[in-house]
Enzyme design. Structure first.
Site, PDB file in Angstrom:
ATOM      1  N   CYS A   1       0.846  -1.177   0.000  1.00 23.33           N
ATOM      2  CA  CYS A   1       0.000   0.000   0.000  1.00 23.33           C
ATOM      3  C   CYS A   1       0.889   1.237   0.000  1.00 23.33           C
ATOM      4  O   CYS A   1       2.054   1.176   0.360  1.00 23.33           O
ATOM      5  CB  CYS A   1      -0.880   0.013   1.242  1.00 23.33           C
ATOM      6  SG  CYS A   1      -1.839  -1.494   1.416  1.00 23.33           S
TER       7      CYS A   1
ATOM      8  N   ARG B   1       1.765   1.366  -6.008  1.00 24.21           N
ATOM      9  CA  ARG B   1       1.901   0.435  -4.877  1.00 24.21           C
ATOM     10  C   ARG B   1       0.609  -0.297  -4.568  1.00 24.21           C
ATOM     11  O   ARG B   1       0.626  -1.334  -3.915  1.00 24.21           O
ATOM     12  CB  ARG B   1       2.350   1.193  -3.623  1.00 24.21           C
ATOM     13  CG  ARG B   1       3.775   1.671  -3.700  1.00 24.21           C
ATOM     14  CD  ARG B   1       4.159   2.347  -2.414  1.00 24.21           C
ATOM     15  NE  ARG B   1       4.343   1.387  -1.353  1.00 24.21           N
ATOM     16  CZ  ARG B   1       5.499   1.055  -0.821  1.00 24.21           C
ATOM     17  NH1 ARG B   1       6.595   1.605  -1.257  1.00 24.21           N
ATOM     18  NH2 ARG B   1       5.574   0.181   0.144  1.00 24.21           N
TER      19      ARG B   1
ATOM     20  N   TRP C   1      -3.771  -1.909  -1.381  1.00 26.74           N
ATOM     21  CA  TRP C   1      -3.680  -3.187  -2.086  1.00 26.74           C
ATOM     22  C   TRP C   1      -4.239  -4.190  -1.088  1.00 26.74           C
ATOM     23  O   TRP C   1      -3.615  -4.479  -0.068  1.00 26.74           O
ATOM     24  CB  TRP C   1      -2.229  -3.498  -2.441  1.00 26.74           C
ATOM     25  CG  TRP C   1      -2.067  -4.707  -3.283  1.00 26.74           C
ATOM     26  CD1 TRP C   1      -2.164  -4.788  -4.648  1.00 26.74           C
ATOM     27  CD2 TRP C   1      -1.752  -6.036  -2.822  1.00 26.74           C
ATOM     28  NE1 TRP C   1      -1.942  -6.079  -5.056  1.00 26.74           N
ATOM     29  CE2 TRP C   1      -1.691  -6.867  -3.965  1.00 26.74           C
ATOM     30  CE3 TRP C   1      -1.536  -6.612  -1.577  1.00 26.74           C
ATOM     31  CZ2 TRP C   1      -1.414  -8.229  -3.888  1.00 26.74           C
ATOM     32  CZ3 TRP C   1      -1.263  -7.973  -1.499  1.00 26.74           C
ATOM     33  CH2 TRP C   1      -1.203  -8.758  -2.649  1.00 26.74           C
TER      34      TRP C   1
ATOM     35  N   ASN D   1       0.489   0.076   6.195  1.00 25.98           N
ATOM     36  CA  ASN D   1       0.979  -0.774   5.114  1.00 25.98           C
ATOM     37  C   ASN D   1       1.609  -1.994   5.773  1.00 25.98           C
ATOM     38  O   ASN D   1       2.449  -1.846   6.644  1.00 25.98           O
ATOM     39  CB  ASN D   1       2.035  -0.019   4.295  1.00 25.98           C
ATOM     40  CG  ASN D   1       2.700  -0.904   3.270  1.00 25.98           C
ATOM     41  OD1 ASN D   1       2.116  -1.900   2.834  1.00 25.98           O
ATOM     42  ND2 ASN D   1       3.905  -0.545   2.874  1.00 25.98           N
ATOM     43  N   GLY D   2       1.169  -3.184   5.355  1.00 31.58           N
ATOM     44  CA  GLY D   2       1.723  -4.395   5.943  1.00 31.58           C
ATOM     45  C   GLY D   2       0.607  -5.328   6.361  1.00 31.58           C
ATOM     46  O   GLY D   2      -0.532  -5.197   5.907  1.00 31.58           O
TER      47      GLY D   2
ATOM     48  N   GLU E   1      11.154 -14.290 -18.580  1.00 28.66           N
ATOM     49  CA  GLU E   1      10.849 -12.869 -18.388  1.00 28.66           C
ATOM     50  C   GLU E   1       9.833 -12.380 -19.431  1.00 28.66           C
ATOM     51  O   GLU E   1       8.908 -11.634 -19.107  1.00 28.66           O
ATOM     52  CB  GLU E   1      12.163 -12.063 -18.446  1.00 28.66           C
ATOM     53  CG  GLU E   1      12.042 -10.565 -18.396  1.00 28.66           C
ATOM     54  CD  GLU E   1      11.370 -10.016 -17.140  1.00 28.66           C
ATOM     55  OE1 GLU E   1      11.103 -10.783 -16.192  1.00 28.66           O
ATOM     56  OE2 GLU E   1      11.073  -8.816 -17.134  1.00 28.66           O
TER      57      GLU E   1
ATOM     58  N   LYS F   1       6.236 -10.815 -18.462  1.00 29.51           N
ATOM     59  CA  LYS F   1       5.807  -9.476 -18.905  1.00 29.51           C
ATOM     60  C   LYS F   1       4.451  -9.564 -19.592  1.00 29.51           C
ATOM     61  O   LYS F   1       3.557  -8.782 -19.328  1.00 29.51           O
ATOM     62  CB  LYS F   1       6.807  -8.848 -19.894  1.00 29.51           C
ATOM     63  CG  LYS F   1       8.092  -8.340 -19.366  1.00 29.51           C
ATOM     64  CD  LYS F   1       8.002  -7.069 -18.552  1.00 29.51           C
ATOM     65  CE  LYS F   1       7.854  -7.388 -17.103  1.00 29.51           C
ATOM     66  NZ  LYS F   1       9.031  -7.424 -16.297  1.00 29.51           N
TER      67      LYS F   1
ATOM     68  N   GLU G   1       1.524 -10.560 -17.088  1.00 23.34           N
ATOM     69  CA  GLU G   1       1.147  -9.625 -16.023  1.00 23.34           C
ATOM     70  C   GLU G   1       0.453  -8.377 -16.541  1.00 23.34           C
ATOM     71  O   GLU G   1      -0.366  -7.794 -15.832  1.00 23.34           O
ATOM     72  CB  GLU G   1       2.343  -9.261 -15.138  1.00 23.34           C
ATOM     73  CG  GLU G   1       3.382  -8.399 -15.787  1.00 23.34           C
ATOM     74  CD  GLU G   1       4.527  -8.035 -14.851  1.00 23.34           C
ATOM     75  OE1 GLU G   1       4.291  -7.876 -13.652  1.00 23.34           O
ATOM     76  OE2 GLU G   1       5.661  -7.918 -15.321  1.00 23.34           O
TER      77      GLU G   1
ATOM     78  N   HIS H   1       9.067 -32.400 -23.894  1.00 25.54           N
ATOM     79  CA  HIS H   1       8.692 -33.244 -22.747  1.00 25.54           C
ATOM     80  C   HIS H   1       7.329 -32.859 -22.179  1.00 25.54           C
ATOM     81  O   HIS H   1       7.016 -33.205 -21.048  1.00 25.54           O
ATOM     82  CB  HIS H   1       9.774 -33.180 -21.670  1.00 25.54           C
ATOM     83  CG  HIS H   1      11.106 -33.665 -22.163  1.00 25.54           C
ATOM     84  ND1 HIS H   1      11.363 -34.988 -22.400  1.00 25.54           N
ATOM     85  CD2 HIS H   1      12.218 -32.991 -22.519  1.00 25.54           C
ATOM     86  CE1 HIS H   1      12.609 -35.113 -22.870  1.00 25.54           C
ATOM     87  NE2 HIS H   1      13.138 -33.910 -22.945  1.00 25.54           N
TER      88      HIS H   1
ATOM     89  N   LYS I   1       3.603  -2.544  -7.002  1.00 24.35           N
ATOM     90  CA  LYS I   1       5.022  -2.394  -7.345  1.00 24.35           C
ATOM     91  C   LYS I   1       5.962  -2.887  -6.242  1.00 24.35           C
ATOM     92  O   LYS I   1       6.928  -3.567  -6.516  1.00 24.35           O
ATOM     93  CB  LYS I   1       5.296  -0.924  -7.656  1.00 24.35           C
ATOM     94  CG  LYS I   1       6.697  -0.649  -8.175  1.00 24.35           C
ATOM     95  CD  LYS I   1       6.887  -1.173  -9.577  1.00 24.35           C
ATOM     96  CE  LYS I   1       8.268  -0.898 -10.116  1.00 24.35           C
ATOM     97  NZ  LYS I   1       8.551  -1.735 -11.283  1.00 24.35           N
TER      98      LYS I   1
HETATM   99  C1  F6R Z   1       7.418  -7.972 -12.733  1.00 21.96           C
HETATM  100  C2  F6R Z   1       7.918  -7.338 -11.539  1.00 21.96           C
HETATM  101  C3  F6R Z   1       7.963  -8.136 -10.276  1.00 21.96           C
HETATM  102  C4  F6R Z   1       9.167  -7.700  -9.414  1.00 21.96           C
HETATM  103  C5  F6R Z   1       9.165  -8.436  -8.082  1.00 21.96           C
HETATM  104  C6  F6R Z   1      10.365  -8.087  -7.242  1.00 21.96           C
HETATM  105  O1  F6R Z   1       7.485  -7.134 -13.832  1.00 21.96           O
HETATM  106  O2  F6R Z   1       8.250  -6.185 -11.538  1.00 21.96           O
HETATM  107  O3  F6R Z   1       7.997  -9.502 -10.538  1.00 21.96           O
HETATM  108  O4  F6R Z   1      10.334  -8.000 -10.122  1.00 21.96           O
HETATM  109  O5  F6R Z   1       7.988  -8.099  -7.384  1.00 21.96           O
HETATM  110  O6  F6R Z   1      10.424  -6.715  -6.960  1.00 21.96           O
HETATM  111  P1  F6R Z   1      11.764  -6.019  -6.496  1.00 21.96           P
HETATM  112  O7  F6R Z   1      12.707  -6.049  -7.648  1.00 21.96           O
HETATM  113  O8  F6R Z   1      11.350  -4.622  -6.126  1.00 21.96           O
HETATM  114  O9  F6R Z   1      12.294  -6.800  -5.340  1.00 21.96           O
END
Ligand code: F6R
Length: 616
Positions: free
Chosen positions: A2, A27, A75, A101-102, A489, A493, A496, A512, A611
């Protein structure tokens, strides 16, 4: 996860707080709310379900005036996305409001106790428990600060909490418990700011003080008084953050993600800046607190991270093992922390994290510390928790704020930072002669220009691909060796931000199982640069074609053979094999962005994501 903002000073608090929340909306964006105090109007709460825009509209309809305020973007963890569950939450008297937050891990126990004492609850959140608990102790102690101390002492879990009280309009009280939520104080001229993350206050001040675990701050317009939860005074000088507020704004771009993709050539330059001596064939990592002797002693490295950063860790393993010949184990931080790892002597923990606040990554660092193993953090957010607890030093990405929820520039910068660390280790351990280091450095300095070329070329092509494939329900991403993490990756991308189900797979493993999924409707993204495993990749592409899959290849420029085999080719310039993933990752970011845009998705704020992942 949050976002938290607080303000006290001469300006309209609602404007400052909402402005800060706008910078933090990445966030959490299930709901948002503010509370503002004014001597005449009292405490005014405005809360709204949905993105911040709906709160902004609500405040426009029903203004909240005053010079003391707090705000929150949520969140959801406990309780659904409803107005009742949106923060701030009031205590029973209505005079105290709290944001958090938490997660309060023992909230059921606390809630039962408070309910038995006659408190009733308006929401399903754990935060309302904190509000009632603070209110409860306020009645006993007669002050917000001692009430917060007593209430917080009873919480289990990691939390950032901010509270204001209508009877004490001269300050707000902020506290941090554990690693789940950062609290940063911004010191202005006659005004003070509180936030969970730096971008929320960068517009106003760069003089920042970060709260540590189990610290509490009484924040007035004149500044902040910090103490431990136990009451010991803490004196901490502010740090000055060089981030440019403009860098945290979208500018002419449609989305932060688009902006951040385009910033990659600059970010790749910044991660190298001041760290390489091309003539001498040397790498210098300014904050690394391990000298040559210490680097020579390292027997094994545990690389821990989450999500995209974990993909960077997979590549860091190739880099460190390949260049410095040190054994590397890669773990999801969330698994590492609970698997009771046996780290052993002469180990080093390498945490990779953009935000520096990911709770599992921080817990993994703590586990290492408990076993006497030093940590290095490859981290973007300056002054973040990971940067501060990395006892062997942070290696900053210097990529600037990354706001789009899908990580882009931080990922490619993580790859380059890992490469620099691998070179630094190789240099100290004698696995690389200066002439070899020079060759690697030459490839590194050419990367930003090559990245710019990739962005320019791939953008129109990815738009065409999105036009053709945006209705796909599934996609497969295949790569081998250094490009297997890029397949993971690329799939992450796409899923998500576009909500298309996507899987990344090592191409050699396809036969497999996943090969059963391939038909003429399935786009299969094959990452096939001309490297040591190229011919094997070509065979895998043939296997996809034989099942009528649609092959979208990412290959090296000038590769006619690949062009003949694939339905579509996105080319990238050649570089050293271990650096090629930096360039092959970029078209996959652009592809995901174009697909999400074409499907009308909210690119910067995909559903259910946030984020900074500060809960388990
Ligand atoms: C995906 C993405 C997340 C972060 C993950 C770790 O695009 O951004 O998978 O990579 O939540 O976040 P950090 O790097 O802030 O520890």
């Amino acid at each position: 996860m949050c976002g938290i903002v607080g303000y006290i000073g001469p300006r309209e608090a609602s404007e400052v707080v909402i402005g800060g929340l706008q910078r933090l909306e990445y966030r959490g964006y299930d709901s948002a709310g503010i509370a503002v105090y004014d001597p005449e109007a009292g405490l005014q709460l405005r809360r709204s379900v949905g993105k911040l825009g709906s709160l902004v509209a609500r405040v426009a309809r029903e203004p909240a005036q005053g010079h003391l305020g707090i705000g929150h973007t949520r969140w959801a963890t406990h309780g659904g996305v409803t107005e009742e569950n949106a923060h701030p939450h009031r205590d029973a008297s209505g005079a105290i409001v709290v944001i958090q937050n938490g997660i309060v891990e023992n909230y059921l126990e606390l809630k039962a106790r408070l309910a038995a004492e006659g408190y009733s609850f308006q929401s399903q959140t754990d935060t309302e428990v904190i509000a009632h608990l603070v209110g409860h102790y306020y009645r006993l102690e007669g002050g917000l600060e001692p009430a917060m101390r007593r209430a917080l002492a009873e919480l289990r879990g990691g939390n950032a909490v901010v509270a204001i009280c209508a009877h004490e309009p001269g300050h707000l009280v902020a506290a941090r418990l554990g690693n789940a939520g950062g609290v940063v104080l911004g010191l202005g001229q006659g005004e003070t700011f509180v936030a969970s993350d730096v971008p929320a206050i960068l517009d106003h001040t760069r003089d920042l003080v970060f709260l540590e675990d189990r610290e509490l701050a009484v924040v007035s317009a004149a500044g902040a008084r910090i103490s431990t939860l136990a009451g010991e005074p803490v004196s901490r000088a502010p740090v000055s953050i060089p981030w440019d507020p403009v860098a945290a704004a979208k500018g002419d771009y449609k989305h932060f993600m688009q902006k951040e993709i385009h910033e990659q050539p600059r970010a790749l330059m910044d991660v190298l800046r001041g760290r390489i001596d091309q003539d001498g064939g040397q790498v210098h990592l300014e904050d690394l607190r391990l000298d040559d002797a210490a680097l020579r002693r390292v027997e094994r490295i545990y690389a821990v991270a989450c999500g995209t950063a974990w993909h960077a860790a997979l590549l860091a393993k190739f880099m460190v093992e390949g260049l410095a010949r040190v054994r590397v184990e890669v773990d999801y931080a969330s698994e590492f922390r609970y698997r009771q790892p046996v780290l052993g002597a002469d180990a080093l923990l390498l945490a990779i994290t953009q935000s520096g606040e990911t709770v599992d990554t921080l817990a993994a660092m703590e586990e290492a510390r408990a076993q006497g193993v030093p940590s290095v953090a490859i981290v973007n957010a300056i002054g973040s928790q990971a940067a501060r607890v990395a006892d062997a030093g942070p290696v900053y990405l210097h990529a600037g704020p990354e706001i789009g929820v899908a990580s882009t520039k931080a990922f490619t910068s993580m790859l380059v930072a890992s490469y620099l660390l691998a070179l630094r280790l190789g240099q100290a351990r004698g696995t690389l002669a200066p002439a070899q280091v020079r060759e690697h450095l030459q490839a590194l300095v050419e990367l930003p220009g090559k990245a710019a070329l990739v962005i320019e070329r791939a953008t129109p092509l990815c738009e065409e691909l999105a036009e053709r494939y945006h209705r796909a329900s599934d996609a497969l991403f295949l790569g081998r060796q250094f490009n297997y993490p890029i397949a993971l990756e690329g799939a992450l991308k796409l899923k998500e931000i576009s909500y298309i189900h996507a899987e990344g797979y090592p191409a050699g493993e396809m036969k497999h199982g996943p090969i059963a999924l391939i038909d003429e409707a399935m786009p299969v993204v094959c990452i096939a640069p001309r490297d040591g495993i190229y011919e094997k990749m070509l065979s895998n592409i043939e296997q996809v074609r034989a099942r009528h899959g649609q092959v979208i290849a990412v290959g090296t420029e000038g590769d006619e053979l690949l062009a003949a085999k694939a339905d579509h080719v996105i080319v990238v310039p050649a570089t050293l094999p271990l650096l090629q993933p930096v360039l092959t990752a970029i078209p996959l970011q652009i592809f995901a962005y174009a697909m999400a845009l074409r499907r009308g998705c909210d690119v910067d704020q995909p559903r259910n994501l946030a984020k900074s992942v500060t809960v388990e």
